[in-house]
Design an enzyme around this catalytic site. Structure first.
Site, mmCIF file in Angstrom:
data_model
loop_
_atom_site.group_PDB
_atom_site.id
_atom_site.type_symbol
_atom_site.label_atom_id
_atom_site.label_comp_id
_atom_site.label_asym_id
_atom_site.label_seq_id
_atom_site.Cartn_x
_atom_site.Cartn_y
_atom_site.Cartn_z
ATOM 1 N N HIS A 33 -15.337 35.762 23.709
ATOM 2 C CA HIS A 33 -14.082 35.965 23.872
ATOM 3 C C HIS A 33 -13.264 37.373 23.906
ATOM 4 O O HIS A 33 -12.338 37.587 24.707
ATOM 5 C CB HIS A 33 -13.236 34.975 22.805
ATOM 6 C CG HIS A 33 -13.327 35.349 21.713
ATOM 7 N ND1 HIS A 33 -13.955 35.238 20.570
ATOM 8 C CD2 HIS A 33 -12.257 36.127 20.974
ATOM 9 C CE1 HIS A 33 -13.706 35.479 19.514
ATOM 10 N NE2 HIS A 33 -12.605 36.515 19.654
ATOM 11 N N GLY A 142 -9.732 40.645 14.975
ATOM 12 C CA GLY A 142 -10.357 42.060 15.060
ATOM 13 C C GLY A 142 -11.779 41.956 14.299
ATOM 14 O O GLY A 142 -12.628 42.737 14.782
ATOM 15 N N SER A 159 -16.978 34.404 15.665
ATOM 16 C CA SER A 159 -15.869 33.838 16.737
ATOM 17 C C SER A 159 -14.512 33.340 16.321
ATOM 18 O O SER A 159 -13.681 34.122 16.913
ATOM 19 C CB SER A 159 -16.849 32.322 17.085
ATOM 20 O OG SER A 159 -16.046 31.618 17.855
HETATM 21 N N1 TYR Z 1 -10.987 35.023 16.663
HETATM 22 C C1 TYR Z 1 -10.518 36.477 15.912
HETATM 23 C C2 TYR Z 1 -10.852 37.526 16.586
HETATM 24 O O1 TYR Z 1 -10.865 37.547 17.835
HETATM 25 C C3 TYR Z 1 -11.357 36.568 14.491
HETATM 26 C C4 TYR Z 1 -11.108 35.457 13.399
HETATM 27 C C5 TYR Z 1 -12.003 34.755 12.960
HETATM 28 C C6 TYR Z 1 -9.603 35.401 13.057
HETATM 29 C C7 TYR Z 1 -11.536 33.795 11.791
HETATM 30 C C8 TYR Z 1 -9.289 34.445 12.255
HETATM 31 C C9 TYR Z 1 -10.158 33.433 11.512
HETATM 32 O O2 TYR Z 1 -9.811 32.642 10.557
HETATM 33 O O3 TYR Z 1 -10.866 38.777 16.095
#
Ligand code: TYR
Length: 188
Positions: A33, A142, A159
């Site tokens: 992503h 992040g 992820s």
């Molecule tokens: N998906 C977030 C990113 O793109 C990372 C993340 C992971 C955020 C777990 C929150 C969480 O609970 O950086």
């Protein structure tokens, strides 16, 4: 750059997962992503220190991307422990339920927890990702793309999930073994 270090591109920040090799060339893994959003990665927000170019990105379905590096990690893969030290990574392995694991990322540094499931299905706004590692490790925006590891063994890539590192969270990881296999890459 090390696993867990910040990587920037087009207004986004993610984290470097693991330095890998493919066909004698240097790459690193991050989240799919993240790779979907950014082609040219740098070590700084201004883009002065180029790190590499996204050459493959898989999300949803999986959540990994492959970035080809300008000046490689050249046969060395290590994770930033955010205390002035680095953990050398020498192999990839499969996470097992109950295992104590560590995550490094550019927002929250290093946090640990345990594996609560493997083969988990996660529904994101963009679509479904299957085969994920579920953990009690916290993460925040992040930290995505950063490494999940146990000792010198690479396990996964951050992820998504819920919660935060203040109150605790549930975080899902892309298994790194699957990413390496699909991409034809190796740690190092
Ligand atoms: N998906 C977030 C990113 O793109 C990372 C993340 C992971 C955020 C777990 C929150 C969480 O609970 O950086």
């Amino acid at each position: 750059a090390l696993g867990g270090d910040a990587i920037f591109g087009q207004g986004a920040r993610c984290s470097l997962g693991f330095n890998v090799r493919r066909g004698g060339e240097d790459f690193f893994l991050t989240a799919g992503h993240c790779g979907n959003e950014v082609r040219n990665w740098a070590a700084d927000q201004q883009g002065a220190e180029a790190l590499g170019t996204t050459v493959d990105s898989d999300f949803p379905g999986n959540d990994f991307a492959l970035v080809q590096t300008e000046q490689g990690g050249a046969g060395q893969s290590a994770v930033n422990l955010y205390d002035g030290r680095a953990q050398q990574i020498t192999r990839a392995g499969e996470a097992v339920v109950g295992q104590r694991v560590f995550r490094s990322g550019s927002t929250t540094g290093v946090h640990s927890g345990s594996v609560t499931a493997t083969g988990a299905t996660v529904n994101f706004a963009e679509g479904t990702v299957t085969g994920m590692i579920q953990t009690t490790v916290c993460a925040e925006p992040g930290d995505s793309g950063g490494p999940l590891f146990a000792g010198g063994t690479a396990l996964g890539l951050t992820s998504g999930g819920s919660g935060d590192c203040r109150t605790g969270g549930v975080t899902f990881f892309q298994p790194v073994s699957e990413a390496l296999q699909v991409l034809g890459a190796q740690i190092g």
